[in-house]
Every structure is written in structure tokens, then in C-alpha cells.
Scaffold this motif. Structure first.
Motif, short mmCIF file in Angstrom:
data_model
loop_
_atom_site.label_atom_id
_atom_site.label_comp_id
_atom_site.label_asym_id
_atom_site.label_seq_id
_atom_site.Cartn_x
_atom_site.Cartn_y
_atom_site.Cartn_z
N GLY A 83 31.05 70.87 2.79
CA GLY A 83 32.03 70.11 2.04
C GLY A 83 33.42 70.53 2.45
N VAL A 91 36.36 64.12 5.93
CA VAL A 91 34.98 63.89 6.37
C VAL A 91 34.97 63.55 7.86
CG1 VAL A 91 32.99 62.37 6.12
CG2 VAL A 91 34.21 63.17 4.10
N ASN A 199 31.26 65.76 3.44
CA ASN A 199 31.63 65.22 2.14
C ASN A 199 32.83 65.98 1.58
OD1 ASN A 199 29.22 67.28 1.82
ND2 ASN A 199 30.42 67.42 -0.05
N TRP A 209 29.01 60.68 0.95
CA TRP A 209 28.51 61.63 1.95
C TRP A 209 28.33 60.91 3.28
CZ3 TRP A 209 24.12 64.82 -0.82
CH2 TRP A 209 24.68 65.47 -1.92
#
Length: 237
Positions: A83, A91, A199, A209
């Protein structure tokens, strides 16, 4: 290279098909406590398991087996998806740790969180070799900063904000890096942590995601990183 799960391991393996005379599948070598996938060129891949404890145990098993065989590893790379703290690590981007920190190893108190070091125990951070981090960042285009290791993935904006307050240089969170680093440190083996962001850190939103995109970024990153790994040696520590 130590990943959490086989999908990450396989994404890394694909990067080496053009660099080594073997297929991406390689050869699985069963060791006491771990199974490594052995590629040509001196690279072993390990799906070490999810979470810092299992990652530490599996990595330690592989490191010990190599040392006992008289072929100790010269470098461990903790890698996989993660993350990313927004907006610094969007991302699909790459993050390299210049510090690997256990973010939730400690105690909650009425006055807030206390890291385990404030309780008089152990350590909460490991530092990869700065020269190697610089070379790897130049090769891959990755951002550099702190990568947090957590035992519980962040799923709220409140916890994401609390982590950033305690760790203002944090770019990403994952679940294995500190465990892998503890095993590497016990063997006095240098460590690198490279993460592809799948994500945002914060409210848990599966629709946001991009795991496939992150795995592709991981493959591309190791294609660029391979010459750095090949040329790096212990005098760069």
C-alpha cells in the motif's frame, strides 16, 4: 529475493528470463523450513509467507541453509506489492526503502503508541546500504523513503493519518520487510526492500486495488534492477 506469496515470486522470476539461461519456473529446492526457487545467475526466490513472523522464519531458514552449505547469500531483497501513502506513492509506482520500520511493534498507552525501543527492548528499524539504495533508485526510478512493516493492514483514514504522524517519511506499508530484515541482520547480510504500489493506504476499497498493474511494475523493476544486483558486492556496504 523474498516475497510474501507465490504470485509476487513469479512476477520477480519473469524479470530474469531475459537475463539468465533458465525459464521463469526455475528449480524448486526444498530446505528444512523453506523452499526456494533457484534460477540461473545465482538468484534464489523465496515465497516466505504473509506477515513479519513467518517471513522472518522462512528467510532465516534459507539463510542458514546457504551458510551451512558454504554458499552464504551476499544480499537479501524483500519485495512484493504494498500500500502507498498518497499522494507521494501513487498506485503503480515503485518505492525503495532507505529505512525499514516496524510500525506497530510496541504498546498502546493512554498517552499514545510507544515503540518497543521506548520500552527498553530490541529495535524497530533497519537501514539498507545507502549506496545500493541510490543505485537501485537510479536504475528503477523508484522513490526512496521509509517502508513500514505492519501486522495489521491499515483500513481507515484515521490509522493512515496516525502512521504518517509517527513516521512522516513513510511512503508505503507492507507486512514482511521488517521480518526479513531481522533474519538478514542475524546473518549480517545486507538487505534491500523494493515495493510496487497496488493500493492506497487508508479506507479499504477493493475496487481501487490494482494488483495486476503492481505485479507488472514489479517485473519491469527487476528487469532494470538486475544489472545493479549483479554488480553490487559487499564492499559497497
Amino acid at each position: 529475493m523474498a516475497t510474501a506469496v507465490p504470485a509476487e515470486r513469479d512476477a520477480v522470476a519473469r524479470a530474469f528470463t531475459a537475463c539468465t539461461p533458465v525459464t521463469a519456473e526455475g528449480e524448486d529446492v526444498r530446505l528444512p523450513g523453506a523452499t526456494v526457487r533457484r534460477l540461473g545467475g545465482g538468484y534464489d526466490l523465496l515465497a516466505a509467507g504473509v506477515g513479519p513472523a513467518l517471513a522472518a522464519a522462512s528467510t532465516a531458514a534459507a539463510l542458514t541453509a546457504a551458510a551451512l552449505a558454504g554458499t552464504p547469500y551476499v544480499l537479501v531483497v524483500s519485495t512484493g506489492i504494498a500500500g502507498g501513502f498518497q499522494p507521494e506513492a501513487p498506485v503503480g509506482s515503485l518505492v525503495l526503502a532507505d529505512e525499514i520500520t516496524a510500525a506497530d511493534l510496541g504498546a498502546e498507552t493512554p498517552d499514545g503508541f510507544l515503540p518497543v525501543t521506548d520500552l527498553g527492548f530490541g529495535t524497530i528499524a533497519h537501514t539498507p546500504p545507502p549506496a545500493l539504495v541510490r543505485e537501485a533508485a537510479t536504475a528503477t526510478g523508484a522513490r526512496t523513503g521509509t517502508v513500514l512493516t505492519v501486522s495489521t493492514v491499515t483500513g481507515t483514514a484515521e490509522r493512515a493519518a496516525a502512521l504518517r504522524t509517527r513516521h512522516p517519511r513513510a511512503l508505503a506499508e507492507a507486512m514482511e520487510g521488517f521480518g526479513v530484515a531481522e533474519a538478514a541482520a542475524a546473518h549480517r547480510t545486507p538487505l534491500l526492500e523494493l515495493r510496487a504500489i497496488s493500493n492506497p493506504v487508508g479506507p479499504r476499497d477493493r475496487a481501487a486495488w490494482r494488483i495486476g498493474e503492481a505485479l507488472t511494475a514489479l517485473t519491469e523493476a527487476f528487469g532494470k534492477l538486475e544489472p545493479v544486483l549483479k554488480s553490487w558486492s559487499s564492499h559497497d556496504q
